[in-house]
Design a protein around this motif. Structure first.
Motif, PDB file in Angstrom:
ATOM      1  N   GLY A   1      14.479  -3.877  13.484  1.00 14.44           N
ATOM      2  CA  GLY A   1      14.866  -4.206  12.268  1.00 14.44           C
ATOM      3  C   GLY A   1      14.403  -3.821  11.126  1.00 14.44           C
ATOM      4  N   ARG A   2      13.480  -2.615  11.175  1.00 13.99           N
ATOM      5  CA  ARG A   2      12.703  -1.876  10.053  1.00 13.99           C
ATOM      6  C   ARG A   2      13.715  -1.161   9.606  1.00 13.99           C
ATOM      7  NH1 ARG A   2       6.828   1.078   9.974  1.00 13.99           N
ATOM      8  NH2 ARG A   2       7.243   2.073   8.087  1.00 13.99           N
ATOM      9  N   GLN A   3      13.768  -1.241   8.230  1.00 10.83           N
ATOM     10  CA  GLN A   3      14.604  -0.266   7.569  1.00 10.83           C
ATOM     11  C   GLN A   3      14.100  -0.163   6.045  1.00 10.83           C
ATOM     12  OE1 GLN A   3      17.680   1.047   8.320  1.00 10.83           O
ATOM     13  NE2 GLN A   3      17.630   0.009  10.432  1.00 10.83           N
ATOM     14  N   ASP A   4      13.511   1.267   6.083  1.00  6.86           N
ATOM     15  CA  ASP A   4      12.891   1.594   4.717  1.00  6.86           C
ATOM     16  C   ASP A   4      12.936   2.984   4.829  1.00  6.86           C
ATOM     17  OD1 ASP A   4      10.805   2.582   6.576  1.00  6.86           O
ATOM     18  OD2 ASP A   4       9.713   0.816   6.590  1.00  6.86           O
ATOM     19  N   ASP A   5      11.828   3.645   3.890  1.00  7.97           N
ATOM     20  CA  ASP A   5      12.130   5.163   3.668  1.00  7.97           C
ATOM     21  C   ASP A   5      11.422   5.764   4.715  1.00  7.97           C
ATOM     22  OD1 ASP A   5       9.633   3.757   2.999  1.00  7.97           O
ATOM     23  OD2 ASP A   5       8.984   5.713   1.829  1.00  7.97           O
ATOM     24  N   LEU A   6      10.983   5.599   5.852  1.00  6.79           N
ATOM     25  CA  LEU A   6      10.654   6.244   6.876  1.00  6.79           C
ATOM     26  C   LEU A   6      11.428   5.926   7.997  1.00  6.79           C
ATOM     27  CD1 LEU A   6       6.748   5.522   6.854  1.00  6.79           C
ATOM     28  CD2 LEU A   6       7.867   7.602   6.036  1.00  6.79           C
ATOM     29  N   SER A   7      12.571   5.198   8.020  1.00 11.62           N
ATOM     30  CA  SER A   7      13.216   4.835   9.301  1.00 11.62           C
ATOM     31  C   SER A   7      14.191   6.280   9.629  1.00 11.62           C
ATOM     32  CB  SER A   7      14.492   3.711   8.989  1.00 11.62           C
ATOM     33  OG  SER A   7      13.851   2.696   8.448  1.00 11.62           O
ATOM     34  N   ALA A   8      14.550   6.889   8.756  1.00  6.93           N
ATOM     35  CA  ALA A   8      15.226   8.278   9.079  1.00  6.93           C
ATOM     36  C   ALA A   8      14.165   9.390   9.842  1.00  6.93           C
ATOM     37  CB  ALA A   8      15.850   8.907   7.988  1.00  6.93           C
ATOM     38  N   ALA A   9      12.717   9.173   9.139  1.00  7.82           N
ATOM     39  CA  ALA A   9      12.032   9.964   9.775  1.00  7.82           C
ATOM     40  C   ALA A   9      11.621   9.666  11.246  1.00  7.82           C
ATOM     41  CB  ALA A   9      10.717  10.097   9.030  1.00  7.82           C
TER      42      ALA A   9
ATOM     43  N   ILE B   1       4.381   5.811  -5.312  1.00  5.50           N
ATOM     44  CA  ILE B   1       4.437   5.879  -6.756  1.00  5.50           C
ATOM     45  C   ILE B   1       3.152   6.747  -7.353  1.00  5.50           C
ATOM     46  CG2 ILE B   1       4.213   4.522  -8.977  1.00  5.50           C
ATOM     47  CD1 ILE B   1       5.228   2.198  -7.608  1.00  5.50           C
ATOM     48  N   GLY B   2       2.087   6.909  -6.698  1.00  7.84           N
ATOM     49  CA  GLY B   2       1.101   7.516  -7.252  1.00  7.84           C
ATOM     50  C   GLY B   2       0.826   9.054  -6.698  1.00  7.84           C
ATOM     51  N   GLY B   3       2.351   9.480  -6.154  1.00  9.99           N
ATOM     52  CA  GLY B   3       2.407  10.847  -5.645  1.00  9.99           C
ATOM     53  C   GLY B   3       1.778  11.394  -4.514  1.00  9.99           C
ATOM     54  N   GLN B   4       1.441  10.412  -3.602  1.00 15.79           N
ATOM     55  CA  GLN B   4       0.745  10.781  -2.375  1.00 15.79           C
ATOM     56  C   GLN B   4       1.935  11.284  -1.264  1.00 15.79           C
ATOM     57  OE1 GLN B   4      -1.912   8.265  -0.359  1.00 15.79           O
ATOM     58  NE2 GLN B   4      -3.131   7.672  -2.156  1.00 15.79           N
ATOM     59  N   PRO B   5       1.672  12.382  -0.568  1.00 17.46           N
ATOM     60  CA  PRO B   5       2.688  12.917   0.199  1.00 17.46           C
ATOM     61  C   PRO B   5       3.300  11.855   1.223  1.00 17.46           C
ATOM     62  CG  PRO B   5       0.727  13.734   0.923  1.00 17.46           C
ATOM     63  CD  PRO B   5       0.396  13.023  -0.428  1.00 17.46           C
ATOM     64  N   ASN B   6       4.444  11.808   1.692  1.00 17.88           N
ATOM     65  CA  ASN B   6       4.855  10.960   2.746  1.00 17.88           C
ATOM     66  C   ASN B   6       4.133  11.325   4.091  1.00 17.88           C
ATOM     67  OD1 ASN B   6       6.722   9.511   1.234  1.00 17.88           O
ATOM     68  ND2 ASN B   6       8.574  10.979   1.653  1.00 17.88           N
ATOM     69  N   ALA B   7       3.970  10.135   4.887  1.00 18.89           N
ATOM     70  CA  ALA B   7       3.454  10.514   6.299  1.00 18.89           C
ATOM     71  C   ALA B   7       3.770   9.426   7.261  1.00 18.89           C
ATOM     72  CB  ALA B   7       1.802  10.057   6.186  1.00 18.89           C
ATOM     73  N   LEU B   8       4.042   9.778   8.256  1.00 18.47           N
ATOM     74  CA  LEU B   8       4.574   9.159   9.147  1.00 18.47           C
ATOM     75  C   LEU B   8       3.399   8.851  10.374  1.00 18.47           C
ATOM     76  CD1 LEU B   8       7.269   8.002  10.708  1.00 18.47           C
ATOM     77  CD2 LEU B   8       7.131  10.056  12.190  1.00 18.47           C
ATOM     78  N   ARG B   9       3.116   7.639  10.362  1.00 16.18           N
ATOM     79  CA  ARG B   9       1.806   7.121  11.076  1.00 16.18           C
ATOM     80  C   ARG B   9       2.134   6.652  12.666  1.00 16.18           C
ATOM     81  NH1 ARG B   9       0.898   2.062   7.323  1.00 16.18           N
ATOM     82  NH2 ARG B   9       3.150   2.372   7.686  1.00 16.18           N
ATOM     83  N   ILE B  10       1.586   7.390  13.593  1.00 18.12           N
ATOM     84  CA  ILE B  10       1.811   7.510  14.990  1.00 18.12           C
ATOM     85  C   ILE B  10       0.700   6.723  15.712  1.00 18.12           C
ATOM     86  CG2 ILE B  10       2.400   8.686  16.964  1.00 18.12           C
ATOM     87  CD1 ILE B  10       4.164  10.575  15.286  1.00 18.12           C
TER      88      ILE B  10
ATOM     89  N   ARG C   1       0.732  -1.145   0.001  1.00 19.89           N
ATOM     90  CA  ARG C   1      -0.014  -0.142  -0.063  1.00 19.89           C
ATOM     91  C   ARG C   1       0.967   1.301   0.021  1.00 19.89           C
ATOM     92  NH1 ARG C   1      -3.261  -1.099   4.204  1.00 19.89           N
ATOM     93  NH2 ARG C   1      -4.903  -1.824   2.881  1.00 19.89           N
ATOM     94  N   ARG C   2       1.895   1.173   0.850  1.00 20.68           N
ATOM     95  CA  ARG C   2       2.941   2.504   0.856  1.00 20.68           C
ATOM     96  C   ARG C   2       3.505   2.596  -0.406  1.00 20.68           C
ATOM     97  NH1 ARG C   2       4.670   0.485   5.581  1.00 20.68           N
ATOM     98  NH2 ARG C   2       6.777   0.167   4.853  1.00 20.68           N
ATOM     99  N   ALA C   3       3.794   1.408  -0.928  1.00 21.02           N
ATOM    100  CA  ALA C   3       4.672   1.653  -2.305  1.00 21.02           C
ATOM    101  C   ALA C   3       4.020   2.101  -3.239  1.00 21.02           C
ATOM    102  CB  ALA C   3       5.394   0.540  -2.806  1.00 21.02           C
ATOM    103  N   VAL C   4       2.616   1.685  -3.447  1.00 23.64           N
ATOM    104  CA  VAL C   4       1.681   2.280  -4.479  1.00 23.64           C
ATOM    105  C   VAL C   4       1.504   3.682  -4.253  1.00 23.64           C
ATOM    106  CG1 VAL C   4      -0.595   1.955  -5.309  1.00 23.64           C
ATOM    107  CG2 VAL C   4       0.857   0.002  -5.050  1.00 23.64           C
ATOM    108  N   ALA C   5       1.055   4.022  -3.089  1.00 21.69           N
ATOM    109  CA  ALA C   5       0.890   5.353  -2.508  1.00 21.69           C
ATOM    110  C   ALA C   5       2.019   6.344  -3.119  1.00 21.69           C
ATOM    111  CB  ALA C   5       0.531   5.495  -1.147  1.00 21.69           C
TER     112      ALA C   5
END
Length: 296
Positions: A276-284, A85-94, A79-83
């Motif tokens: 162990g999570r390493q993805d585009d949101l890890s730095a955020a 690619i579709g140009g949706q803004p990045n979001a950190l879910r808390i 779901r995140r990957a598709v979003a």
């Protein structure tokens, strides 16, 4: 095998109680039971043992629990990957658990928006057990709470600590004091706690301080929320302990808020993430933790 059936299964596998699992999945108990039966029929094996003593997982159910988490994690990643690619803004879910509604949290969220305007925050409230499952399946990226039960696969990091305050009925003699020790407050009246199941971290921290002092308090009937706890205190049912930030939001004329002076009388707020999570949101996520720790 349907995704929704796996979500229902995982809710029951975590709760081991049909009523609580149905409430967690936001469905009635009958359709939950039917979905579990359909899943068992499809797989050809029983997943749960149902008895008068309660509900428990079979070995097959334990195996499916781990696979279900992996499947649901894959769904969230897709779901995140598709979003993206579709140009949706990045979001950190808390996810917030245990009724966290501190002014300091609001200040932290506002500071994040000013500092990182290109990374949105999506904030939801989740009971502690649901928060852990949502972290493991990556439905949320970070949880904020007073602590979590030990769960393999999670990293629990302290963010900050707040002074513990005693909430005292206004008519109680201690309501006129300027400060108290934990021992003197606990010995003066019954204690009002939230249910362990609903506020495990908050209760765990307070009980650890009491045990360290050899105190076995008299307990009033437990409550579901911090707001309900203050209502019971105002009604004269006992004394309660809470953090200074929540005390700011829950003040009322029939309750006195008195600080505890013990050097260790602090409640810690934790950030919880998936190990162990390493993805585009890890730095955020790392930036959020650092920002929370640096706030005065």
């Amino acid at each position: 095998m349907e995704i929704r059936h796996l979500r229902y299964f995982l809710a029951l596998a975590e709760e081991l109680h049909f009523g609580r699992a149905a409430a967690r999945a936001h469905i009635e108990q009958s359709p939950l039971s039917r979905s579990i039966t359909q899943l068992e029929q499809e797989l050809g094996v029983p997943l749960f043992i149902r008895s008068r003593q309660g509900t428990s997982l079979t070995p097959a159910g334990e195996a499916l629990r781990d696979h279900a988490r992996d499947i649901l994690t894959g769904v969230e990643r897709a779901r995140r990957a598709v979003a993206r690619i579709g140009g949706q803004p990045n979001a950190l879910r808390i996810g917030l658990s245990e009724g966290l509604a501190q002014p300091r949290l609001s200040e932290l969220f506002q500071c994040w928006h000013r500092k990182y305007p290109d990374m949105q925050l999506r904030i939801s409230e989740l009971p502690s057990l649901q928060q852990q499952e949502a972290l493991l399946t990556e439905r949320i990226d970070m949880g904020l709470s007073f602590g979590a039960a030990q769960e393999e696969g999670l990293i629990v990091e302290p963010l900050w600590a707040d002074r513990i305050m005693a909430a005292i009925p206004r008519a109680h003699p201690l309501a006129q004091t300027k400060s108290l020790t934990l021992a003197s407050a606990a010995a003066s009246c019954s204690l009002v706690f939230c249910h362990t199941r609903l506020k495990p971290g908050l209760r765990m921290q307070i009980e650890a301080l009491l045990r360290a002092r050899g105190i076995s308090p008299i307990l009033a009937e437990p409550v579901d929320t911090l707001a309900g706890m203050i209502v019971k205190v105002g009604a004269g049912c006992g004394i309660a302990f809470l953090d200074a930030n929540h005390a700011r939001t829950l003040q009322r004329p029939d309750v006195a808020i008195v600080p505890l002076v013990d050097s260790d009388a602090w409640l810690t707020i934790f950030a919880i993430t998936k190990d162990g999570r390493q993805d585009d949101l890890s730095a955020a996520m790392a930036r959020f933790v650092m920002l929370g720790r640096n706030m005065v």
